[in-house]
Scaffold this active site. Sequence first.
Site, PDB file in Angstrom:
ATOM      1  N   ALA A 107       9.967  -4.843  -7.703  1.00  0.00           N
ATOM      2  CA  ALA A 107      10.372  -5.964  -8.543  1.00  0.00           C
ATOM      3  C   ALA A 107      11.465  -6.765  -7.854  1.00  0.00           C
ATOM      4  O   ALA A 107      12.219  -6.246  -7.033  1.00  0.00           O
ATOM      5  CB  ALA A 107      10.870  -5.445  -9.895  1.00  0.00           C
ATOM      6  N   SER A 126       1.209   2.141 -15.863  1.00  0.00           N
ATOM      7  CA  SER A 126       1.954   3.355 -16.194  1.00  0.00           C
ATOM      8  C   SER A 126       1.133   4.591 -15.852  1.00  0.00           C
ATOM      9  O   SER A 126      -0.079   4.602 -16.024  1.00  0.00           O
ATOM     10  CB  SER A 126       2.315   3.383 -17.679  1.00  0.00           C
ATOM     11  N   HIS A 177       8.121   1.127 -23.154  1.00  0.00           N
ATOM     12  CA  HIS A 177       7.470   2.414 -22.861  1.00  0.00           C
ATOM     13  C   HIS A 177       8.393   3.289 -22.016  1.00  0.00           C
ATOM     14  O   HIS A 177       8.588   4.476 -22.298  1.00  0.00           O
ATOM     15  CB  HIS A 177       6.144   2.170 -22.123  1.00  0.00           C
ATOM     16  N   ASN A 178       8.989   2.700 -20.984  1.00  0.00           N
ATOM     17  CA  ASN A 178       9.863   3.478 -20.109  1.00  0.00           C
ATOM     18  C   ASN A 178      11.142   3.901 -20.815  1.00  0.00           C
ATOM     19  O   ASN A 178      11.680   4.982 -20.560  1.00  0.00           O
ATOM     20  CB  ASN A 178      10.191   2.669 -18.856  1.00  0.00           C
ATOM     21  N   LEU A 229       0.813  -1.217   0.000  1.00  0.00           N
ATOM     22  CA  LEU A 229       0.000   0.000   0.000  1.00  0.00           C
ATOM     23  C   LEU A 229       0.844   1.264   0.000  1.00  0.00           C
ATOM     24  O   LEU A 229       0.474   2.282   0.583  1.00  0.00           O
ATOM     25  CB  LEU A 229      -0.954  -0.012   1.205  1.00  0.00           C
ATOM     26  N   LYS A 267       5.755  -2.441 -21.309  1.00  0.00           N
ATOM     27  CA  LYS A 267       5.940  -1.367 -20.333  1.00  0.00           C
ATOM     28  C   LYS A 267       7.406  -0.975 -20.227  1.00  0.00           C
ATOM     29  O   LYS A 267       7.751   0.211 -20.090  1.00  0.00           O
ATOM     30  CB  LYS A 267       5.415  -1.815 -18.963  1.00  0.00           C
ATOM     31  N   GLU A 308      10.181   6.769 -22.798  1.00  0.00           N
ATOM     32  CA  GLU A 308       9.996   7.871 -21.840  1.00  0.00           C
ATOM     33  C   GLU A 308      11.338   8.533 -21.501  1.00  0.00           C
ATOM     34  O   GLU A 308      11.439   9.769 -21.469  1.00  0.00           O
ATOM     35  CB  GLU A 308       9.338   7.309 -20.572  1.00  0.00           C
ATOM     36  N   TYR A 309      12.361   7.718 -21.262  1.00  0.00           N
ATOM     37  CA  TYR A 309      13.697   8.271 -21.000  1.00  0.00           C
ATOM     38  C   TYR A 309      14.142   9.165 -22.158  1.00  0.00           C
ATOM     39  O   TYR A 309      14.654  10.271 -21.964  1.00  0.00           O
ATOM     40  CB  TYR A 309      14.713   7.131 -20.845  1.00  0.00           C
TER      41      TYR A 309
END
Length: 497
Positions: free
Chosen positions: A84, A136, A204-205, A14, A201, A208-209
Amino acid sequence: MKNSSASDIAIIGLGVMGKSLTLNLLENSFRVSGYDANEATKNRAAQAIAGEGDFAQRYQDCSDLKALMDSLNTPRILALSVPAGKIVDQVIDQLLAHGLQADDIVIDTGNSLWTDSIERTELYRGRCKFFTTAVSGGEQGARFGPSLMASGDADVWQRVMPMWHAIAAKIDPQGQALPALAQGEPCAAYIGPAGSGHFVKMVHNGIEYADMQLICEAYQLLKDIGGLTSAEIGRVFARWNDGVLNSYLIEISADILQQTDPASGKPLVEMIRDKAGQKGTGLWTATHAMESGCPAPTIVQAVISRASSAQATLRQSLASLYPAASRSQDSSEAFVNAVHDALYCAKICAYAQGFSLMALTARAQNWSLNFAEIARIWRGGCIVRAAFLQSIAVAFDRQPSLDNLLSDDFFRTEINQRQTQWRFVASQICQQAVSAPATLSALSYFDAMTEAVSSANLLQAQRDYFGAHSYQRIDQAEEKSYHFNWSDAQRTETKLG
């Protein structure tokens, strides 16, 4: 039989993302059970939920994993929002010890390495239904609508799809993001077999970088050559956000650059130390690109740039050894427009690299990835969300087997209209000694990928000279290889096969 008082799903972990996903699920009227091994983190989540209307009526704050398991409808759905690595296996093993059944669904929503997800699918086969959903959008995306990339058993997707569609970001028919709880096209999709969602994903990252680095370089060009203030650059970015560069990253960059530091009265961005952090997914993308032989220099350079920024002490020391470049400022609208076009062209190339990497790996893994759908679910909720992705989706709708975005007529036209500006900016980068390596790498990628004959003929001859690695001739079938006896007096060529 479904128990109306039991929870639909459990969230284990959480922290920032787990709490946000929990609030999102509760806002969409799902019943949720929550648990975190850290009591303080668990209590903070419960307090946040208590402060949100009637959310607490649908939430069960569980003291341990047994209570969590007992609180759920069966077959159970449990989502892990944990870091992870080994902790994912540790939590699943604990759930198995507390009665996890073969038909219970365990969903890894963290940033796991995609190959680990493939291994876990086999490891837990028959003991539970292991599934993954890459999330994401950061904290705000998870709370109000993320982009969700699911993979694993297709039957599990049918079970979780209504829930994931409900909490995902929504898009209108034109590709524009809609507010939370609005009706629209959900930015959630079943990507394919085990590991494919986390792989997409990861790429995707990596994109993004690259996107972030390219925007930072545009900022530096406008500052160092354009002579614009941070606030002025912020206003330029805000204007760009109304055009082809419309995106979340341009939007937040415009806002950042216009913020004043309350303590010093200076632009806040100028008070922030120039040392960039990274969590590893960009590095994973760069490493995988190099290991698989897929050219992705702009993504790789973005990772290198973060590493260079971290060596601040060395950079400052070296800067004192070399005279500062003499720069001639150009604050004209023409220069600003040239930087705009250079950024747009470089961005096209960065995305081309990412989608090519996905295509190459999909073939190697025997995945059938829907690239148009991937582009569509990235239009909202995620960090790279941008109007630009609508054009990518349309390109793959026109040609699902498109080998590279540079082959698409739309992007060919876009670059051809702007590449003179792009090359002008590249010349200014070199002549005026501004560090903009990602922009230059994107241009080099474009030139390399559009060059009919490269210099690799000499390189292959070099390899054959010192290592007898062989070569192919242009006047013979490609499957035939040859070796030249470079040091032999006769200088003869041998056909190898």
